[in-house]
Design an enzyme around this catalytic site. Structure first.
Site, PDB file in Angstrom:
ATOM      1  N   LYS A  33       0.847  -1.187   0.000  1.00 30.57           N
ATOM      2  CA  LYS A  33       0.000   0.000   0.000  1.00 30.57           C
ATOM      3  C   LYS A  33       0.883   1.238   0.000  1.00 30.57           C
ATOM      4  CE  LYS A  33      -2.399   1.714   3.649  1.00 30.57           C
ATOM      5  NZ  LYS A  33      -2.291   3.165   3.627  1.00 30.57           N
ATOM      6  N   ASP A  60      -3.387   4.342  -1.824  1.00 32.19           N
ATOM      7  CA  ASP A  60      -4.350   4.802  -0.814  1.00 32.19           C
ATOM      8  C   ASP A  60      -4.210   6.313  -0.632  1.00 32.19           C
ATOM      9  OD1 ASP A  60      -6.100   4.928   1.339  1.00 32.19           O
ATOM     10  OD2 ASP A  60      -4.577   4.296   2.793  1.00 32.19           O
ATOM     11  N   LYS A  62      -7.013   8.337  -0.662  1.00 34.53           N
ATOM     12  CA  LYS A  62      -8.253   8.789  -0.006  1.00 34.53           C
ATOM     13  C   LYS A  62      -8.780  10.071  -0.630  1.00 34.53           C
ATOM     14  CE  LYS A  62      -7.084   6.743   4.516  1.00 34.53           C
ATOM     15  NZ  LYS A  62      -5.709   6.284   4.325  1.00 34.53           N
ATOM     16  N   ASP A  65     -13.002  15.404  -2.876  1.00 36.41           N
ATOM     17  CA  ASP A  65     -13.058  16.749  -3.467  1.00 36.41           C
ATOM     18  C   ASP A  65     -14.354  16.838  -4.258  1.00 36.41           C
ATOM     19  OD1 ASP A  65     -12.325  19.293  -4.591  1.00 36.41           O
ATOM     20  OD2 ASP A  65     -10.210  18.738  -4.422  1.00 36.41           O
ATOM     21  N   ARG A 217       2.900  -0.569  10.657  1.00 40.64           N
ATOM     22  CA  ARG A 217       3.979  -0.542  11.657  1.00 40.64           C
ATOM     23  C   ARG A 217       4.342  -1.878  12.309  1.00 40.64           C
ATOM     24  NH1 ARG A 217       1.223   4.741  14.044  1.00 40.64           N
ATOM     25  NH2 ARG A 217      -0.479   3.582  13.074  1.00 40.64           N
TER      26      ARG A 217
END
Ligand code: C5P
Length: 247
Positions: A33, A60, A62, A65, A217
């Site tokens: 990703k 990704d 996102k 608008d 992580r």
């Protein structure tokens, strides 16, 4: 995108760090990703680099608008030949439909457009936050808000949504079992939560019917990322197998 393997969130500040990281996996084809942090500094070049190494790309960004801007942006992203993209459901039905139009117009006729999934509520969002900051009516729960966004995504023609694993089952039951649910917020029992709030282990996510898990992580900051990736992949695959036997 290979459902059998986790999607690794490559949240690195430079392309070099991201490439050094994936090279630890030698010739293995990964689901990766690319988020805002990496794309904003490296741009389309990092997508091409990772694609040329044989990895599946979930971009990704996102998008959120006005419909026309999202349509044009999706047209540009489709030309990068990625496998999955995200758009915010909060942008509304017209914007979601425009996103699909943009992806279709930017995809070569011989190719399939990338999968498009809608962000519902971020996995860092707490029930308190939706009421105090998003001013959601106190009678409406966070899960109901996620389900509403999932319905909007389905109505617009999206392939699925991104949500916490804790909402996967309800989404499948409300929308359809073919509607994909992509879930970040994955932690092994020993991991810190970081900024994630609505979390689950890989096995719990499989039991809760997530189709794809996104893990950042816990893998990227591990002392031995390959070993942790293998442990998470095995837990995910075993839980999926058990679940399929039960169905
Ligand atoms: O490091 P960690 O496993 O928390 O990374 C999760 C990744 O998934 C991050 O890249 C984050 O931007 C992304 N994400 C999320 N929650 C969502 C959508 C995407 O955490 N609802």
């Amino acid at each position: 995108m290979n459902k059998e393997c986790p999607i690794i969130a490559l949240d690195f500040p430079t392309g070099k760090e991201a490439l050094d990281f994936v090279d630890l996996f030698e010739r293995e084809s990964l689901n990766v990703k690319i988020g805002m942090e990496l794309f904003y500094i490296e741009g389309p070049r990092i997508v091409q680099e990772l694609r040329s190494r044989g990895h599946n790309i979930f971009l990704d960004l996102k998008l959120h608008d006005i419909p026309n801007t999202v349509k044009s942006a999706m047209n540009s992203l489709a030309r990068l030949e990625i496998d999955m993209v995200t758009v915010h459901c909060q942008g509304g039905l017209k914007m979601l439909e425009a996103a699909i139009e943009g992806l279709e117009s930017g995809t070569q006729q011989t190719e399939q457009p990338p999968l498009i999934v809608g962000i519902t509520q971020l996995t860092s969002t707490s029930p308190k936050h939706v009421h105090s900051e998003q001013l959601l009516d106190s009678q409406i729960t966070l899960e109901e808000s996620v389900l509403k966004y999932a319905q909007l995504a389905k109505q617009a023609g999206l392939d699925g949504v991104v949500s916490s694993p804790l909402e996967s089952k309800a989404i499948k039951q409300t929308i359809s079992s073919n509607f994909s649910v992509v879930t970040p917020g994955i932690r092994m029992d020993i991991n810190p939560m970081d900024d994630q709030i609505r979390i689950a282990t890989p096995a719990q996510a499989a039991q809760l019917q997530s189709d794809y898990i996104v893990v950042g992580r816990p893998i990227t900051q591990a002392k031995n990322p390959v070993l942790v990736y293998q442990t998470i992949t095995t837990e995910w695959q075993n839980a999926r197998k058990t679940l399929n036997k039960e169905v």
